[in-house]
Design a protein around this motif. Sequence first.
Motif, PDB file in Angstrom:
ATOM      1  N   ASP A   1       0.857  -1.186   0.000  1.00 40.34           N
ATOM      2  CA  ASP A   1       0.000   0.000   0.000  1.00 40.34           C
ATOM      3  C   ASP A   1       0.895   1.238   0.000  1.00 40.34           C
ATOM      4  N   ILE A   2       1.190   1.760  -1.167  1.00 34.91           N
ATOM      5  CA  ILE A   2       2.116   2.881  -1.301  1.00 34.91           C
ATOM      6  C   ILE A   2       1.462   4.199  -0.883  1.00 34.91           C
ATOM      7  N   GLU A   3       0.176   4.357  -1.121  1.00 33.09           N
ATOM      8  CA  GLU A   3      -0.491   5.631  -0.861  1.00 33.09           C
ATOM      9  C   GLU A   3      -1.158   5.700   0.514  1.00 33.09           C
ATOM     10  N   GLY A   4      -1.089   4.610   1.287  1.00 33.98           N
ATOM     11  CA  GLY A   4      -1.656   4.629   2.625  1.00 33.98           C
ATOM     12  C   GLY A   4      -3.169   4.716   2.652  1.00 33.98           C
ATOM     13  N   GLU A   5      -3.807   4.208   1.615  1.00 38.06           N
ATOM     14  CA  GLU A   5      -5.263   4.275   1.513  1.00 38.06           C
ATOM     15  C   GLU A   5      -5.922   2.901   1.622  1.00 38.06           C
ATOM     16  N   GLY A   6      -5.133   1.889   2.013  1.00 34.46           N
ATOM     17  CA  GLY A   6      -5.690   0.555   2.154  1.00 34.46           C
ATOM     18  C   GLY A   6      -5.805  -0.215   0.857  1.00 34.46           C
TER      19      GLY A   6
ATOM     20  N   ARG B   1       7.670  -1.922   1.808  1.00 37.18           N
ATOM     21  CA  ARG B   1       6.964  -2.156   3.064  1.00 37.18           C
ATOM     22  C   ARG B   1       6.944  -0.863   3.866  1.00 37.18           C
ATOM     23  N   ASP B   2       6.031  -0.800   4.825  1.00 41.05           N
ATOM     24  CA  ASP B   2       5.912   0.378   5.674  1.00 41.05           C
ATOM     25  C   ASP B   2       7.004   0.348   6.738  1.00 41.05           C
ATOM     26  N   ILE B   3       7.962   1.239   6.642  1.00 40.81           N
ATOM     27  CA  ILE B   3       9.096   1.265   7.561  1.00 40.81           C
ATOM     28  C   ILE B   3       8.775   2.019   8.835  1.00 40.81           C
ATOM     29  N   ASP B   4       8.063   3.152   8.719  1.00 42.16           N
ATOM     30  CA  ASP B   4       7.954   4.076   9.843  1.00 42.16           C
ATOM     31  C   ASP B   4       6.580   4.157  10.477  1.00 42.16           C
ATOM     32  N   GLY B   5       5.651   3.241  10.103  1.00 42.81           N
ATOM     33  CA  GLY B   5       4.377   3.163  10.793  1.00 42.81           C
ATOM     34  C   GLY B   5       3.380   4.241  10.432  1.00 42.81           C
ATOM     35  N   ASP B   6       3.494   4.825   9.222  1.00 44.15           N
ATOM     36  CA  ASP B   6       2.521   5.838   8.820  1.00 44.15           C
ATOM     37  C   ASP B   6       1.443   5.269   7.898  1.00 44.15           C
ATOM     38  N   GLY B   7       1.461   3.948   7.713  1.00 47.26           N
ATOM     39  CA  GLY B   7       0.436   3.298   6.900  1.00 47.26           C
ATOM     40  C   GLY B   7       0.741   3.244   5.423  1.00 47.26           C
ATOM     41  N   ALA B   8       1.781   3.961   4.965  1.00 47.15           N
ATOM     42  CA  ALA B   8       2.157   3.982   3.550  1.00 47.15           C
ATOM     43  C   ALA B   8       3.542   3.358   3.397  1.00 47.15           C
ATOM     44  N   ALA B   9       3.696   2.520   2.399  1.00 45.62           N
ATOM     45  CA  ALA B   9       4.941   1.759   2.248  1.00 45.62           C
ATOM     46  C   ALA B   9       6.047   2.598   1.615  1.00 45.62           C
ATOM     47  N   GLU B  10       7.264   2.367   2.109  1.00 50.91           N
ATOM     48  CA  GLU B  10       8.459   2.894   1.457  1.00 50.91           C
ATOM     49  C   GLU B  10       8.903   1.908   0.373  1.00 50.91           C
ATOM     50  N   VAL B  11       9.725   2.379  -0.560  1.00 52.26           N
ATOM     51  CA  VAL B  11      10.186   1.553  -1.678  1.00 52.26           C
ATOM     52  C   VAL B  11      11.710   1.570  -1.709  1.00 52.26           C
ATOM     53  N   VAL B  12      12.317   0.383  -1.778  1.00 53.49           N
ATOM     54  CA  VAL B  12      13.768   0.281  -1.915  1.00 53.49           C
ATOM     55  C   VAL B  12      14.091  -0.429  -3.218  1.00 53.49           C
ATOM     56  N   VAL B  13      15.125   0.041  -3.907  1.00 54.45           N
ATOM     57  CA  VAL B  13      15.581  -0.630  -5.131  1.00 54.45           C
ATOM     58  C   VAL B  13      17.092  -0.778  -5.087  1.00 54.45           C
ATOM     59  N   ALA B  14      17.583  -1.832  -5.732  1.00 53.60           N
ATOM     60  CA  ALA B  14      19.008  -2.042  -5.937  1.00 53.60           C
ATOM     61  C   ALA B  14      19.278  -1.967  -7.436  1.00 53.60           C
ATOM     62  N   LEU B  15      20.347  -1.279  -7.814  1.00 55.58           N
ATOM     63  CA  LEU B  15      20.663  -1.067  -9.218  1.00 55.58           C
ATOM     64  C   LEU B  15      21.878  -1.887  -9.652  1.00 55.58           C
ATOM     65  N   HIS B  16      21.996  -2.039 -10.947  1.00 55.56           N
ATOM     66  CA  HIS B  16      23.105  -2.809 -11.515  1.00 55.56           C
ATOM     67  C   HIS B  16      24.452  -2.172 -11.187  1.00 55.56           C
ATOM     68  N   ASN B  17      24.495  -0.862 -11.016  1.00 56.41           N
ATOM     69  CA  ASN B  17      25.751  -0.173 -10.696  1.00 56.41           C
ATOM     70  C   ASN B  17      26.063  -0.185  -9.201  1.00 56.41           C
ATOM     71  N   ARG B  18      25.363  -1.043  -8.426  1.00 56.98           N
ATOM     72  CA  ARG B  18      25.604  -1.293  -7.001  1.00 56.98           C
ATOM     73  C   ARG B  18      24.981  -0.241  -6.084  1.00 56.98           C
ATOM     74  N   ARG B  19      24.189   0.679  -6.640  1.00 58.78           N
ATOM     75  CA  ARG B  19      23.564   1.697  -5.800  1.00 58.78           C
ATOM     76  C   ARG B  19      22.252   1.174  -5.228  1.00 58.78           C
ATOM     77  N   VAL B  20      22.000   1.513  -3.950  1.00 58.18           N
ATOM     78  CA  VAL B  20      20.743   1.190  -3.277  1.00 58.18           C
ATOM     79  C   VAL B  20      20.064   2.503  -2.904  1.00 58.18           C
TER      80      VAL B  20
END
Length: 477
Positions: free
Chosen positions: A65-70, A107-126
């Motif tokens: 749930d990226i927008e925190g709207e369920g 996933r929701d990291i900080d408990g505000d109901g909206a999920a954070e997004v993490v990506v890993a790139l081919h150039n080793r950047r996160v």
Amino acid sequence: MRIHPVAKISTPANVYSVYVRQRKDARSQIFSLDYSDRMRIYDARGTLRSTRKWSSEVRCIAVADIEGEGKDAVVGGVGKKVLVVDHRGRPIWNITLESSVVACDARDIDGDGAAEVVVALHNRRVILWNDDKNALFSKTMERPITDVWLEDITNDTELEVVIADKKGHVTILTAAGYQIKELRLGDSITAFAVLIFGERRLFVTGNHSKTLKIWDIDGNQITQIEVGAPPKAMATGIPDDISDIAYLVVSTKDKKLSFWEIQETGEVSQTESIILQQIASTKDTIYRRAIKCGNCGAPVSPESEVCESCGAHLEIMAEYVIEEFIQESIDSITSKHPRIKLRDLDRILRRTLPRPAAYNLRRSLQAMIQSGTIEGHIEGNMFIRKKIARRVKASSMSTIKRALKVVQDILQENNTLDVEMVEKETGIDRSILRRTILILLGEGEINGTFSDETFTLDSNQDATEFLEKLKAELVQA
């Protein structure tokens, strides 16, 4: 540890990405992407529930749930783009990057109901983004990345970023991008999963063999699983918070998708317990260490114990001071926004924090409500504050004018205000002054940082404009 095979099904093409969506109603869904341009959704028993056409150019998938709207949204990496599509198929994110995406999670990291997004790139950047597409951190790793996960390793409700690389290393970062643990799990990792089971934190790895290995937090192998062919992707899940069963989903290069149940992982060993405590302590120390040297003023990394510029040891802020600052910020923000979505409160709160800080918004609010610090309640993903009488007597206009003159004189000499000193010289209550500055910071009206009783204007903040905004807000206080 008891590992029981549940189902093994054939797929029309190789599955290159799998993802488990944990649901609050204890129903879990397994999403798979395969080279026949299909996304298939299974239940935990391996039964196919639905299928839809989906481009095989999407290299990874996460559902949250990226927008925190369920409502669930689908996160995917497509070439050098990060795409997020809502439950109706409407694109809500389209971020172009400098390198192709190799892995993602949400996933929701900080408990505000909206999920954070993490990506890993081919150039080793996160990169970890908040739900408003603001990057919480960006970090380049030393080695090529296999996978990235968001998991609560420290068991404090704030998730960490777990990165597996192709050379066999697993690195655990805080949500601010600071390293708190690295361990070695063999010589290579081509498929990876994190298994949270009760108090145990376990890792599942695969390489070019037909054997999966399960490791503890100390990097010791505790068991292995034969899967019939080299793995391409893995996902793990637990049906609910109190379940004594976890499951593992594995796609293999022979066009098979296997479902396994895991039970009786055993108690946390003394060594594991000590290591988990060390990780939590390291994380706490990092978040409490200054990000600006108190000796020379140079910016520093909380991962370092000393300033690289002058060699001075970095300060450690008391834990209660950080928690009090977060609660004071929440109190100030909700005094102006008594009815506010948690995700909006989180966005405003982040602008007031003087340094990287670990917090869970929902947990902090609940603690404030229970202690009577604030009156209100959480309704879904909304906080509703009860209107209460003013705690601090409003300042008179003459006091405000006197305070503004003192602040103006100080800013002519430097860009730092000592709130306690301003109170002593003018009689304006420091609580009103602090709250006013916190509100202006949270609203994005001014730029600066608070550290205990000291507020520092950013170099790009015009002092005259700051004084005007301060006056306007003080008059309303």
